[in-house]
Structures are given as C-alpha cells and as structure tokens.
Design an enzyme around this catalytic site. Structure first.
Site, PDB file in Angstrom:
ATOM      1  N   GLY A   1     -48.218   7.191  -8.353  1.00 38.89           N
ATOM      2  CA  GLY A   1     -49.362   6.712  -7.240  1.00 38.89           C
ATOM      3  C   GLY A   1     -50.079   5.301  -7.496  1.00 38.89           C
TER       4      GLY A   1
ATOM      5  N   SER B   1     -52.501   6.899 -10.443  1.00 39.02           N
ATOM      6  CA  SER B   1     -53.357   5.592 -11.065  1.00 39.02           C
ATOM      7  C   SER B   1     -54.152   5.933 -12.138  1.00 39.02           C
ATOM      8  CB  SER B   1     -53.907   4.596  -9.818  1.00 39.02           C
ATOM      9  OG  SER B   1     -54.447   3.881 -10.536  1.00 39.02           O
TER      10      SER B   1
ATOM     11  N   THR C   1     -44.436  -6.679  -8.457  1.00 36.20           N
ATOM     12  CA  THR C   1     -44.070  -6.911  -9.497  1.00 36.20           C
ATOM     13  C   THR C   1     -43.722  -5.595 -10.503  1.00 36.20           C
ATOM     14  OG1 THR C   1     -45.325  -9.288  -9.676  1.00 36.20           O
ATOM     15  CG2 THR C   1     -44.948  -8.162 -11.761  1.00 36.20           C
TER      16      THR C   1
ATOM     17  N   GLU D   1     -42.729   1.652  -2.477  1.00 36.02           N
ATOM     18  CA  GLU D   1     -43.217   1.184  -1.292  1.00 36.02           C
ATOM     19  C   GLU D   1     -44.321   0.121  -2.019  1.00 36.02           C
ATOM     20  OE1 GLU D   1     -45.993   0.179   1.025  1.00 36.02           O
ATOM     21  OE2 GLU D   1     -47.005   1.980   0.175  1.00 36.02           O
TER      22      GLU D   1
ATOM     23  N   CYS E   1     -51.975  -1.421   1.895  1.00 35.02           N
ATOM     24  CA  CYS E   1     -50.961  -2.253   1.669  1.00 35.02           C
ATOM     25  C   CYS E   1     -50.431  -2.940   2.932  1.00 35.02           C
ATOM     26  CB  CYS E   1     -50.010  -1.503   0.947  1.00 35.02           C
ATOM     27  SG  CYS E   1     -49.476   0.136   1.762  1.00 35.02           S
TER      28      CYS E   1
ATOM     29  N   LYS F   1     -37.336  -6.706   2.551  1.00 40.02           N
ATOM     30  CA  LYS F   1     -37.517  -7.851   1.541  1.00 40.02           C
ATOM     31  C   LYS F   1     -38.074  -7.099   0.213  1.00 40.02           C
ATOM     32  CE  LYS F   1     -39.138 -10.949   4.586  1.00 40.02           C
ATOM     33  NZ  LYS F   1     -39.549 -12.251   5.048  1.00 40.02           N
TER      34      LYS F   1
ATOM     35  N   GLU G   1     -40.582   6.676   3.507  1.00 38.74           N
ATOM     36  CA  GLU G   1     -41.548   7.757   3.244  1.00 38.74           C
ATOM     37  C   GLU G   1     -42.007   8.234   4.458  1.00 38.74           C
ATOM     38  OE1 GLU G   1     -43.654   7.951  -1.011  1.00 38.74           O
ATOM     39  OE2 GLU G   1     -44.599   6.350   0.160  1.00 38.74           O
TER      40      GLU G   1
END
EC number: 1.2.1.8
Length: 490
Positions: A150, A178, A232, A252, A286, A457, A464
């Site tokens: 997550g 996280s 990344t 995602e 996001c 891309k 999801e």
C-alpha cells in the site's frame, strides 16, 4: 511513552512479535508526536506469513461462495460500526482532516468490500460445445497467496481495495502497508478475524519496502503482487515480481493529470472542480488534476475565482471537524514538496497563492504547507512535468482545442484527466482523445466501487475496482470432456 505503544505484526489471526527488536516510529504529522513504535518484519517473519497464508487459503477456497460472501459482509458491518474510531486513528496517522476520514476513507473502503462480497457467487466458468460428443468447460480458480503493497495516502482504503477482490476470489493476501502510515491496516486485520475469516487469509507485515517489500515480491510461492505507489518504485516491484517467479501484477502508479476547462464552461463550477482536483486531502491524491488548462482569454477571471476559493480553505488541526486541510503526511514529504515550490519560483512561475510552509501558532510543530497556486506556467517547468503529490496547482493557458489535447497528452503519465464544458459533443470528443485511464466530465475525483481505476503509459498496469478486477485474482482452468470414443494415431 508512545500513545499506542508497540505495534506487532499480524500473522495467522493474531498479533505476534517480529523476529527482531527493530522498530520504526509512527508520527503524527500535525504535531510531531510519536504515536507508536512499529515492529519491523524479518525475512523469517515473511516465511511464517506465507506458510500461514497457504494454510488459510486452502480452508478459505474450500468454503462455498455464499459462506465467503457472508464473512466479507460481516467485515463490512464491523467496519461501519467502528467507522469513527478508525477515522480518528487514520487522521492521527496521516494528518488528513477528520472531516475527510470520517466520511470517505473507511466508508468508501467498506463500499468496495461490500461490492465484492456481492460478486462472490457470480464467479463462474463457461461451457463451450465442440461437437455432439465433446465439450469444454472452464473454471475460474483462485491464484493462491497474493501480496498487497500500500501507499501512505489512503492506508485502510487501499488495503480494502486490494484485499476485497483477492479475498472474494478465494485467495489469501499478505499486506504490507507503507512505513509512514501502518496503524489502520493492522486494525483491518483484526476486523477480518472478528468477521470469521480463517486464520492466515489476511496477514499484515510492517516494515520498509526495500526489505519487507522485496522479500515478498521475490518470494517464489507468491502468485500475484498488487502495488500502489510511485512509478519509479513500481517499476522495481514489477521487475522483482516477474523475474523471480513470473508473478501477475497490478500497478497503480503516479500521475500528472490534466484538467481542461473549455471556453463554454461554467467558470464557477470549473473553479470548484479545480479546487477539489488539487487540494482535497492536502493535495496528496494520485489522480490530482495538477495541470489546469484554461483558455487564455479566461485566465484572469479564473485566477480570481481560484484565489477567492483558496482564501476560504480552513487549514488547521486535522482532529477539528471544521478543518478541511491538514498537514502533509510527513516532515520528509513536506521538504520534498517545498523543494518543488522553490523550483517553480526559480523557473519563473508566478505565485498566485501560498508558496510557503506554515509555521505560526499551532502550525509550528506540524508539516503544514500552504495551498499553493502557480500561474503563468509553461509545459517545460519542473512543477508542470513532475508529480509533486502535494497542494500545488499549475495554471496553463491555451488557444485551441487541438493544442490543449496535444499538450495534455505530452507526459509520460496517463492516470487521470478531466474536461469542463457545457457542450456534450465537445466533452466526449476531447475525452476520447486523452491518454488517461480515469476520466471525468464536469466532475473530479469520485472513484466508486463499480468503476475500474488504473492508468495508461507509466501510470500503471491492470485495474482496481469494478467487475474486471475480480477476474484478475483468478486463473482459468480449461477442461475438455469426451463422451464418445477416442482415436489414437498409434
């Protein structure tokens, strides 16, 4: 003494100590208070979690669809019963305002779980006739043990978005939250156990992505990895998952999404949409529409409306229900956002609003950054090209529809996009040309359970939510049946 003491791992239906004494701190970004000391999982803990998940998954998959559905529905009920408690914990851990976490984070996560609980009995195969004496049938079978990793911005919601389809399809999931925001995911594990989920079907391992995440993605008995985070890191996770044992992946990832305001748009409505697309959750979403394109002749009027709305933002203590804009998630992230703001100034963008850290009074101890709007921006500026993941809007002017579509698509990302217009033909014409996986017309940000979400891309792989995501947690077994004779060539 930390308010919530030491937080353990959750394996096989219970809290257990990690294999080492190493911990990390959970910090309230509004005050700097240490909320908890969270244990770091070891490689041996990962192995225990995998073994537990394998045992539990066999029990879970052997249940009937209706049995699994009832357990997931019970978890939904518990989530809703504990909504306010979980929202308060999420606010402390993330810094998001309680006015947001109380009405969005747990609510929408529970909605997704309820949605997939209803779909469990609808997982079906097909029957395909070949000839009078033979046919093929297919079975959709669970993958086995899956992993969810997550992000820090929507901890419990992301854990639910990932675990709901995985569990509905009969899989087990090991979830790594996280390091920045781990607390509510551990509570979710408790709730699943209370609801009747077999031990091991949802385990939580806390720790760093570099260590725990890598051990999970490289583990040979993990069948799928679902990751939410930066592009990344996502590429590294995908490479690790595929090179170790050809795992399936859902990614995602990041975005730098365009919001196109057309000349015929209702400017007040467009300004409201732009505000939600940039400053909701203190800009840490996001899908944020951070590149706001406005016709050149409307730019001054639009700037005035944005400045008026920014002045109304209620920045403050996120535990206060009157606050609608809290701190950033961490002090490290605050410094990163401030570095982008400094870069915007250096490269010639004009600051319309904000542009600095807030340090007066109650803000002094927190990671507060003022809602920031840059205008007179150009496409080659760093703040326009790179994902900031903070409360920073860039206003760009344009002349023609063809031009703005080209510029909107001129990015390595393709997560989201939006159009504001009163012309339905223009709306669909533009949307159909935008290279983005999640699009809105005269709206921004809503992601209901029924709506597949994911990017084009460099913004992701797979989706999801929605019906299609359930299939991504199954594999097809094809079976041919011969009712007649069989002729061998030998």
């Amino acid at each position: 003494m930390a308010r919530f003491g030491t937080q353990k791992l959750y394996i096989d239906g219970a809290y257990v100590d990690a294999g080492s004494d190493a911990t990390f701190e959970a910090i309230n970004p509004a005050t700097g208070e240490v909320l908890a000391h969270v244990q770091r999982a070891t490689e041996a803990d990962v192995e225990k979690a995998v073994e537990s998940a394998e045992r539990g998954q066999k029990v879970w998959a052997a249940m009937t669809a209706m049995q699994r559905s009832r357990i997931l529905r019970r978890a939904v009920d518990i989530l809703r019963e504990r909504n306010d408690e979980l929202a308060q914990l999420e606010t402390l851990d993330t810094g998001k305002s309680y006015s947001e976490t109380r009405y969005v984070d747990i609510v929408t996560g529970a909605d997704v779980l309820e949605y997939y609980a209803g779909l469990v009995p609808a997982i079906e195969g097909e029957q395909i006739p070949l000839r009078e004496s033979s046919f093929v049938y297919t079975r959709r079978e669970p993958l086995g043990v899956t992993v969810g990793i997550g992000a820090w911005n929507y901890p419990i919601q992301i854990a639910l978005w990932k675990s709901a389809p995985a569990l509905a399809a009969g899989n087990a999931m090991i979830f790594k939250p996280s390091e920045v925001t781990s607390l509510t995911t551990l509570k979710l594990a408790e709730i699943y156990t209370e609801a009747g989920l077999p031990n091991g079907v949802f385990n939580v391992l806390t720790g760093s992505g570099r260590e725990v995440g890598t051990w999970l993605t490289e583990h040979p008995r993990i069948e799928k990895v679902s990751f939410t985070g930066g592009t990344t890191t996502g590429k590294k996770v995908m490479a690790s998952a595929s090179s170790s044992s050809l795992k399936e992946v859902t990614m995602e990832l990041g975005g730098k999404s365009p919001l196109i305001i057309c000349a015929d748009a209702d400017l007040d409505k467009a300004a409201d949409i732009a505000m939600m697309a940039n400053f909701y959750s203190s800009g840490q979403v996001c899908t944020n529409g951070t590149r706001v394109f406005i016709p050149a002749e409307m730019k001054a009027a639009f700037e005035a409306k944005i400045a008026e709305r920014v002045a109304r933002i209620r920045v403050g203590n996120p535990e206060d229900e009157n606050t609608n804009f809290g701190p950033l998630v961490s002090f490290a992230h605050m410094e990163n956002v401030l570095s982008y703001i400094a870069k915007g100034k250096e490269e010639g963008a004009r600051v319309l609003c904000g542009g600095e850290r807030l340090t007066e009074g109650e803000f002094a101890k927190g990671a507060f950054v003022a809602p920031t709007v840059f205008t007179d921006c150009s496409d080659d500026m760093t703040i326009v090209k790179e994902e900031i993941f903070g409360p920073v809007m860039s206003i760009l002017s344009y002349e023609t529809e063809e031009e703005v579509i080209r510029r909107a698509n001129d990015t390595e990302y393709g997560l989201a996009a939006g159009v504001c217009t009163n012309d339905i033909t223009r709306a669909h014409r533009i949307i159909h040309k935008l290279e983005a996986g999640i699009c809105w017309i005269n709206a921004w940000g809503e992601s209901p359970a029924e709506m597949p979400v994911g990017g084009y891309k460099q913004s992701g792989v797979g989706r999801e939510n929605g019906v299609s995501s359930l299939a991504q947690y199954t594999r097809i077994k094809s079976v041919q049946v011969e009712l007649g004779g069989y002729n061998s060539v030998f």
